[in-house]
Design a protein around this motif. Structure first.
Motif, PDB file in Angstrom:
ATOM      1  N   HIS A  69      93.295  19.083  48.872  1.00 10.12           N
ATOM      2  CA  HIS A  69      92.125  19.096  48.455  1.00 10.12           C
ATOM      3  C   HIS A  69      91.405  19.084  49.822  1.00 10.12           C
ATOM      4  O   HIS A  69      91.336  18.195  50.048  1.00 10.12           O
ATOM      5  CB  HIS A  69      92.544  17.822  47.746  1.00 10.12           C
ATOM      6  CG  HIS A  69      90.526  17.784  46.506  1.00 10.12           C
ATOM      7  ND1 HIS A  69      90.169  17.704  45.754  1.00 10.12           N
ATOM      8  CD2 HIS A  69      89.792  17.414  47.557  1.00 10.12           C
ATOM      9  CE1 HIS A  69      89.520  17.285  44.780  1.00 10.12           C
ATOM     10  NE2 HIS A  69      88.531  17.033  46.351  1.00 10.12           N
ATOM     11  N   HIS A  71      87.311  18.889  52.022  1.00  7.21           N
ATOM     12  CA  HIS A  71      85.909  19.230  52.053  1.00  7.21           C
ATOM     13  C   HIS A  71      85.689  19.173  53.449  1.00  7.21           C
ATOM     14  O   HIS A  71      85.174  17.939  54.322  1.00  7.21           O
ATOM     15  CB  HIS A  71      84.997  18.000  51.877  1.00  7.21           C
ATOM     16  CG  HIS A  71      85.534  17.849  49.476  1.00  7.21           C
ATOM     17  ND1 HIS A  71      84.518  17.687  49.178  1.00  7.21           N
ATOM     18  CD2 HIS A  71      86.391  17.293  49.350  1.00  7.21           C
ATOM     19  CE1 HIS A  71      84.340  17.435  47.763  1.00  7.21           C
ATOM     20  NE2 HIS A  71      86.034  16.895  48.287  1.00  7.21           N
ATOM     21  N   LYS A 138      86.843  23.248  50.417  1.00  2.44           N
ATOM     22  CA  LYS A 138      85.607  23.439  49.692  1.00  2.44           C
ATOM     23  C   LYS A 138      84.595  23.540  50.763  1.00  2.44           C
ATOM     24  O   LYS A 138      84.517  22.666  51.360  1.00  2.44           O
ATOM     25  CB  LYS A 138      85.710  22.326  48.846  1.00  2.44           C
ATOM     26  CG  LYS A 138      87.104  22.243  47.611  1.00  2.44           C
ATOM     27  CD  LYS A 138      86.182  20.318  47.055  1.00  2.44           C
ATOM     28  CE  LYS A 138      88.283  20.358  46.399  1.00  2.44           C
ATOM     29  NZ  LYS A 138      89.010  21.304  45.923  1.00  2.44           N
ATOM     30  N   HIS A 237      87.575  18.300  39.547  1.00  2.52           N
ATOM     31  CA  HIS A 237      87.230  17.022  39.987  1.00  2.52           C
ATOM     32  C   HIS A 237      86.859  16.292  38.329  1.00  2.52           C
ATOM     33  O   HIS A 237      85.737  16.119  38.633  1.00  2.52           O
ATOM     34  CB  HIS A 237      85.998  16.696  41.199  1.00  2.52           C
ATOM     35  CG  HIS A 237      86.699  16.985  42.423  1.00  2.52           C
ATOM     36  ND1 HIS A 237      86.216  18.522  42.630  1.00  2.52           N
ATOM     37  CD2 HIS A 237      86.113  16.020  43.582  1.00  2.52           C
ATOM     38  CE1 HIS A 237      86.720  17.607  44.131  1.00  2.52           C
ATOM     39  NE2 HIS A 237      86.062  16.789  44.841  1.00  2.52           N
ATOM     40  N   HIS A 260      91.659  13.866  41.477  1.00  2.59           N
ATOM     41  CA  HIS A 260      91.175  12.123  40.890  1.00  2.59           C
ATOM     42  C   HIS A 260      91.860  11.576  39.813  1.00  2.59           C
ATOM     43  O   HIS A 260      92.828  10.925  39.837  1.00  2.59           O
ATOM     44  CB  HIS A 260      89.301  11.839  41.133  1.00  2.59           C
ATOM     45  CG  HIS A 260      88.946  12.091  42.230  1.00  2.59           C
ATOM     46  ND1 HIS A 260      89.189  11.230  43.559  1.00  2.59           N
ATOM     47  CD2 HIS A 260      87.997  13.404  42.708  1.00  2.59           C
ATOM     48  CE1 HIS A 260      88.109  11.774  44.263  1.00  2.59           C
ATOM     49  NE2 HIS A 260      87.668  12.947  43.516  1.00  2.59           N
ATOM     50  N   ASP A 312      91.549  14.375  50.490  1.00  3.96           N
ATOM     51  CA  ASP A 312      89.966  14.838  49.751  1.00  3.96           C
ATOM     52  C   ASP A 312      88.870  14.844  51.577  1.00  3.96           C
ATOM     53  O   ASP A 312      87.886  13.413  50.948  1.00  3.96           O
ATOM     54  CB  ASP A 312      89.521  13.381  48.820  1.00  3.96           C
ATOM     55  CG  ASP A 312      88.629  13.457  48.458  1.00  3.96           C
ATOM     56  OD1 ASP A 312      88.108  14.768  48.187  1.00  3.96           O
ATOM     57  OD2 ASP A 312      88.140  12.630  47.492  1.00  3.96           O
TER      58      ASP A 312
HETATM   59 FE    FE Z   1      87.277  15.798  46.600  1.00  2.00          FE
END
Ligand code: FE
Ligand code: DI6
Length: 399
Positions: A69, A71, A138, A237, A260, A312
């Motif tokens: 996961h 970004h 992502k 999410h 999360h 994350d």
């Molecule tokens: Fe995220």
């Protein structure tokens, strides 16, 4: 070509349902891109016996790690916003001054491909030096057709620039652009950009941010229906800052994972267990946002839900690119055991990405492998700021 043969290794195979799958005095054999043998040295097939082997001197071998996961691709930085917050500014003050997620959207739209790639490569290289062989990336800082597609194309491009496997996730439903309502954005931009990205072969999975400051379950449902029609797996999410019911919705759509989960309810947990949805925990965001409500780890355990851990990596809530630190935080902040932390970045992270050929040391799996200068797997969760990687193999090639 002769296969690689390693002996006198400690193998953490993470096969089986809940343990390290530890083999002391283990041997590992892999050919050009597959594992041929992972087991006790005493059972090493005769066909390998006369061949050249390397004695690992009791070093630990794990599957290549998986950051499921991130970004990773974005423009700019939010360090100044961080400083403003520490000098007393509120989140609202910052948003009014053009900060928050929209400042990253602006910086991402304005950045050139080269700028986005070079910043992402710095983060990706950090992960690679920690034995990571698969990274999920992502979109979601474009919020328009052009930049969402550009982010996904760049994510795919990273795979050609480094020895790493990239899984792409369309996160057009990350935030609501200023000039539009959430419904309008979802129906007019987000869903049509998904169709276009899919037709270009850019999308492996579909994600959304289901939260009171982002999209409602009803809006996410419209997105998931289209994902389903396109044959794309979903993830979400969900329940990060408040209970919204996004997790149950995701489970209903057979989500690979829900992420999360600090505010997840008992009904959500039951739905996840039924659907086989992985709980992806993101302790870096919990830490950086100074959250206090922890995800209910014991309930996940009791329900038999697979737990993954990830960085994350993003500029707003988790500016980190260390999977080993995420493991350490999973243990210190959430009370996960080092065994759960290792499974969270290997076998369970693979499950969160729908990948069956990586994440364990077993015959037939891809030869994505990390060899460590330590003797026990708890070392990987225990240390902070130190990556004791000895060798890394991606598809059987050392790099
Ligand atoms: Fe995220
Ligand atoms: N949850 C988060 O914590 C981040 N995105 C998300 O969906 C925040 C991203 C950002 O602030 O840039």
């Amino acid at each position: 070509m002769q296969p690689h043969i390693y002996t006198n290794a400690v193998l953490a195979t993470v096969t089986g349902t809940s343990s390290y799958g530890l083999i002391q005095q283990g041997a590992l054999v892999f050919g050009s891109d597959r594992i041929l043998y992972a087991g006790p040295q005493s059972d090493l097939p005769d066909s390998y016996a006369g061949l050249l082997s390397q004695n690992l001197g009791g070093r630990l071998v794990t599957p290549g790690l998986i950051d499921c996961h991130t970004h990773l691709i974005y423009g700019g930085s939010r360090a100044e916003e961080f400083e403003m917050r520490l000098n007393g500014a509120s989140y609202e003050d910052i948003a009014r001054a053009g900060g928050g997620i929209m400042s990253t959207v602006k910086a991402t739209r304005e950045a050139s491909d080269d700028q986005l790639l070079s910043a992402a490569l710095t983060r990706l290289d950090n992960l690679i030096t920690e034995g990571v062989t698969t990274v999920e990336i992502k979109s979601g800082y474009g919020l328009n057709r052009e930049t969402e597609l550009r982010m996904l194309r760049l994510a795919r491009k990273l795979e050609t620039l480094r020895p790493v496997r990239i899984s792409t996730t369309y996160l057009g439903a990350h935030a609501i652009p200023k000039d539009m309502s959430a419904d309008e954005y979802m129906d007019v931009i987000c869903i049509s950009a998904l169709r276009e990205a899919h037709s270009e072969g850019l999308v492996d999975m579909v994600d959304g941010f289901c939260e009171n400051i982002a999209f409602s379950p009803a809006q996410i449902k419209r997105l998931f229906k289209v994902a389903q029609e396109l044959g794309l797996p979903v993830k979400l999410h969900a329940e990060q800052l408040s209970p919204q019911g996004g997790t149950s919705l995701a489970a209903k759509y057979g989500a690979l994972s829900a992420e999360h989960l600090e505010y997840v309810t008992d009904d959500d947990i039951a739905a996840m267990a039924k659907a086989g949805t992985v709980a992806t925990l993101l302790p870096g965001a919990f830490y950086f946002l100074k959250e206090t409500k922890k995800p209910p780890i014991d309930k996940f355990r009791q329900a038999g839900i697979a737990i993954a851990i990830s960085t994350d990596s993003n500029p707003g809530s988790s500016p980190m690119s260390s999977i080993l630190l995420a493991m350490n935080m999973g243990a210190t902040l959430f009370g996960l055991t080092p065994e759960e932390c290792l499974r969270g970045v290997t076998v369970n992270a693979a499950k969160a990405l729908g990948l069956k050929d990586t994440g364990t040391l077993a015959e037939g799996q891809r030869a994505d492998i990390a060899i460590w200068d330590v003797a026990h797997p708890a070392e990987l969760t225990y240390r902070m700021g130190d990556a004791p990687l000895y060798k890394r193999f991606f598809g059987g090639a050392e790099c």
